[in-house]
Design a protein around this motif. Sequence first.
Motif, PDB file in Angstrom:
ATOM      1  N   LEU A 439       0.838  -1.202   0.000  1.00 30.26           N
ATOM      2  CA  LEU A 439       0.000   0.000   0.000  1.00 30.26           C
ATOM      3  C   LEU A 439       0.872   1.251   0.000  1.00 30.26           C
ATOM      4  O   LEU A 439       0.618   2.211  -0.747  1.00 30.26           O
ATOM      5  N   THR A 440       1.912   1.242   0.814  1.00 24.75           N
ATOM      6  CA  THR A 440       2.825   2.387   0.874  1.00 24.75           C
ATOM      7  C   THR A 440       3.518   2.587  -0.466  1.00 24.75           C
ATOM      8  O   THR A 440       3.666   3.729  -0.943  1.00 24.75           O
ATOM      9  N   GLU A 441       3.946   1.499  -1.082  1.00 27.42           N
ATOM     10  CA  GLU A 441       4.626   1.604  -2.372  1.00 27.42           C
ATOM     11  C   GLU A 441       3.687   2.118  -3.456  1.00 27.42           C
ATOM     12  O   GLU A 441       4.086   2.914  -4.323  1.00 27.42           O
ATOM     13  N   LEU A 442       2.439   1.688  -3.441  1.00 28.53           N
ATOM     14  CA  LEU A 442       1.472   2.169  -4.438  1.00 28.53           C
ATOM     15  C   LEU A 442       1.247   3.670  -4.305  1.00 28.53           C
ATOM     16  O   LEU A 442       1.037   4.367  -5.312  1.00 28.53           O
ATOM     17  N   LEU A 443       1.303   4.180  -3.091  1.00 31.04           N
ATOM     18  CA  LEU A 443       1.152   5.625  -2.892  1.00 31.04           C
ATOM     19  C   LEU A 443       2.416   6.370  -3.316  1.00 31.04           C
ATOM     20  O   LEU A 443       2.345   7.487  -3.850  1.00 31.04           O
ATOM     21  N   ARG A 444       3.570   5.758  -3.091  1.00 29.43           N
ATOM     22  CA  ARG A 444       4.808   6.373  -3.576  1.00 29.43           C
ATOM     23  C   ARG A 444       4.825   6.444  -5.099  1.00 29.43           C
ATOM     24  O   ARG A 444       5.350   7.393  -5.693  1.00 29.43           O
ATOM     25  N   GLY A 449       4.120   9.165 -11.136  1.00 30.27           N
ATOM     26  CA  GLY A 449       3.255   9.231 -12.304  1.00 30.27           C
ATOM     27  C   GLY A 449       2.330   8.047 -12.497  1.00 30.27           C
ATOM     28  O   GLY A 449       1.658   7.954 -13.532  1.00 30.27           O
ATOM     29  N   SER A 450       2.292   7.124 -11.517  1.00 30.48           N
ATOM     30  CA  SER A 450       1.457   5.927 -11.670  1.00 30.48           C
ATOM     31  C   SER A 450       0.393   5.893 -10.583  1.00 30.48           C
ATOM     32  O   SER A 450       0.710   5.769  -9.393  1.00 30.48           O
ATOM     33  N   LEU A 451      -0.859   5.987 -10.969  1.00 28.88           N
ATOM     34  CA  LEU A 451      -1.974   5.903 -10.028  1.00 28.88           C
ATOM     35  C   LEU A 451      -2.840   4.710 -10.411  1.00 28.88           C
ATOM     36  O   LEU A 451      -3.493   4.701 -11.456  1.00 28.88           O
ATOM     37  N   GLU A 452      -2.818   3.676  -9.570  1.00 28.79           N
ATOM     38  CA  GLU A 452      -3.572   2.454  -9.831  1.00 28.79           C
ATOM     39  C   GLU A 452      -4.686   2.322  -8.787  1.00 28.79           C
ATOM     40  O   GLU A 452      -4.562   1.586  -7.816  1.00 28.79           O
ATOM     41  N   GLU A 489      -7.272  15.000  -6.854  1.00 27.01           N
ATOM     42  CA  GLU A 489      -5.973  15.381  -6.285  1.00 27.01           C
ATOM     43  C   GLU A 489      -4.942  14.271  -6.484  1.00 27.01           C
ATOM     44  O   GLU A 489      -3.749  14.537  -6.662  1.00 27.01           O
ATOM     45  N   PHE A 490      -5.374  13.027  -6.440  1.00 29.00           N
ATOM     46  CA  PHE A 490      -4.458  11.923  -6.707  1.00 29.00           C
ATOM     47  C   PHE A 490      -3.994  11.965  -8.158  1.00 29.00           C
ATOM     48  O   PHE A 490      -2.809  11.764  -8.457  1.00 29.00           O
ATOM     49  N   HIS A 491      -4.924  12.227  -9.084  1.00 27.71           N
ATOM     50  CA  HIS A 491      -4.550  12.332 -10.501  1.00 27.71           C
ATOM     51  C   HIS A 491      -3.615  13.518 -10.726  1.00 27.71           C
ATOM     52  O   HIS A 491      -2.674  13.415 -11.536  1.00 27.71           O
ATOM     53  N   ALA A 492      -3.849  14.613 -10.005  1.00 26.75           N
ATOM     54  CA  ALA A 492      -2.974  15.780 -10.141  1.00 26.75           C
ATOM     55  C   ALA A 492      -1.545  15.433  -9.725  1.00 26.75           C
ATOM     56  O   ALA A 492      -0.574  15.839 -10.380  1.00 26.75           O
ATOM     57  N   HIS A 493      -1.399  14.669  -8.653  1.00 29.55           N
ATOM     58  CA  HIS A 493      -0.059  14.268  -8.207  1.00 29.55           C
ATOM     59  C   HIS A 493       0.602  13.362  -9.234  1.00 29.55           C
ATOM     60  O   HIS A 493       1.814  13.458  -9.482  1.00 29.55           O
ATOM     61  N   THR A 502       2.054  21.645  -1.214  1.00 33.92           N
ATOM     62  CA  THR A 502       2.921  21.219  -0.101  1.00 33.92           C
ATOM     63  C   THR A 502       3.853  20.085  -0.485  1.00 33.92           C
ATOM     64  O   THR A 502       4.700  19.703   0.317  1.00 33.92           O
ATOM     65  N   CYS A 503       3.733  19.528  -1.662  1.00 34.83           N
ATOM     66  CA  CYS A 503       4.521  18.347  -2.045  1.00 34.83           C
ATOM     67  C   CYS A 503       5.526  18.673  -3.136  1.00 34.83           C
ATOM     68  O   CYS A 503       5.972  17.777  -3.860  1.00 34.83           O
ATOM     69  N   THR A 504       5.912  19.926  -3.291  1.00 34.61           N
ATOM     70  CA  THR A 504       6.798  20.325  -4.389  1.00 34.61           C
ATOM     71  C   THR A 504       8.077  19.518  -4.393  1.00 34.61           C
ATOM     72  O   THR A 504       8.569  19.059  -5.436  1.00 34.61           O
ATOM     73  N   GLU A 505       8.646  19.315  -3.192  1.00 33.30           N
ATOM     74  CA  GLU A 505       9.924  18.615  -3.118  1.00 33.30           C
ATOM     75  C   GLU A 505       9.796  17.130  -3.462  1.00 33.30           C
ATOM     76  O   GLU A 505      10.764  16.463  -3.744  1.00 33.30           O
ATOM     77  N   LYS A 506       8.554  16.593  -3.428  1.00 35.52           N
ATOM     78  CA  LYS A 506       8.362  15.170  -3.708  1.00 35.52           C
ATOM     79  C   LYS A 506       8.062  14.919  -5.187  1.00 35.52           C
ATOM     80  O   LYS A 506       8.101  13.771  -5.636  1.00 35.52           O
ATOM     81  N   LEU A 507       7.697  15.971  -5.916  1.00 34.97           N
ATOM     82  CA  LEU A 507       7.251  15.784  -7.300  1.00 34.97           C
ATOM     83  C   LEU A 507       8.414  15.947  -8.282  1.00 34.97           C
ATOM     84  O   LEU A 507       9.421  16.558  -7.981  1.00 34.97           O
TER      85      LEU A 507
END
Length: 507
Positions: A439-444, A449-452, A489-493, A502-507
């Motif tokens: 679950l954690t890996e799927l969120l990472r 660029g992958s949303l399943e 928001e998930f698709h936006a990420h 708030t997630c600029t450094e992660k993208l």
Amino acid sequence: MERGRSTTSRSSLVRVATDVAANDDEQVVTAMRDEAHSIPVVRTGPVGVPGNEPLVMATHEGRTAFFADPKPSTARDVVDALEDGTIPADDAGAVVEHGSETTSLPIPNTGPLSVGQRSVLGRCGWIDPLDPNEWPIVASERTAEAVTDIGLLGRGRGDAAADDPVTDVWETVRDADGEPVVVANANETRDEQRADEVLLGGAPIAVLDGIAAVAEYVGADDAVVYLNEEDSHLHRHLREAIDAIAGELPIVPQLVAGPDEYRAGAPTAALEAMEGADRIEPRLQPPSPAEHGLYGRPTVIHTPRTFAQVRRAIRDPDAFDADAANPGTRLLTVAGDVADPATIELPSDGSLSAVRDAVELTGSFKMACVGGVLGGITRSLDVAPTARSLAAAGLGTDGVVELLNDDRCVVADVGERARFASTENSGRCVPGREGTKQLTELLRDVYQGSLETDTIRELGRAMARSSNCQIGAHAPRPVTTAIDEFEPEFHAHADGRCPSGTCTEKL
């Protein structure tokens, strides 16, 4: 205070409501006692609103003035005014008119104390928590048989009967072979869950009375209060309560400390900890703790919240609607992006939306996580605080509502909750051990660029159905409910953009 005389019968009295761990508040108590000559100053337990504590309540002839978190000098002025036969109402945050013999905290018209109702919490902060004269005992006069027709459900993740009828468990324990034992599970490591701590601080004798009543019903000669090893202040407080009431209860619990680990608060993991197991993990079921619990004995495991509801049901069964979806009230701690948390009590026919009035939200409301760290994410709080309604809305029932503001990124927030589950699960079962990692890996992967979403939902269903522990079963809930509410928001990420910024450094 002379023994045998109730504080509620005094025409003039000062109460100071504080948390049992608040040593700094002793300055206020000491200042008032040093100033007082004829006015009793009684330290009570917490009211459930730590931001207002110490809360000074000055009572004079059926009127009480409230002073939240006063300076010692202000507290001395309050005593001086009472000594002169007046209440400094102009400087008070609220003044409430009430009967001279009231035994529950009078409710101001505004503020967190005005939200919901105070039934189980009613005497918290108003009555000396360690004075047996203030707490009529029910266990020695009536047993828990009065509860059997009410349909009372267990409350909290630490309760082995959580969201199920408690009397079903009691009957199983009565019919099982062996000497039964009753356990009050109060080992909680998360700061946002404060309800049990408030009850043990403000009404410990009431909880002990509820424990003894259940023990009488199931025929147990042994009882245990299981606490977090870090709560040394609560250990001392409960030891004082037990010593004060020991001669009046038919059974006196032992105090047992458990490790400061989230997993150790789960019912069967608590049994492992109390038995001294090197590795704390939930047990495979069946058999249930009611059949094979502490050291193999039939065991009742409830939270202090449940035992407090049991006592209230014995004292006032007419206050419970047996036809309700969840008889009794629900204690909720409101936390998150708020100036100060608050523990409140809502009736079954109320609405979670009332929690907004109990706290001051920092920023604009975006969402809430209902049910603890692994609760459900929602935009709407228009839901009844019953187990049935919360479950139908995909929310948790552990008695926590985290209000989160619009600075929060929903993807980052549920990612943190998934990581928590991946590190805190016991590792005993594959769905809990490996499912939380997946679950954690799927969120990472969302940040790559992958949303399943279909994969996440299917994994969540498998974990919920087959995990041995609550952590594994509930870990997907924040993620799946967040996708239901905030899928764009998930698709936006996944497209490389964080709408909250708030997630600029992660993208």
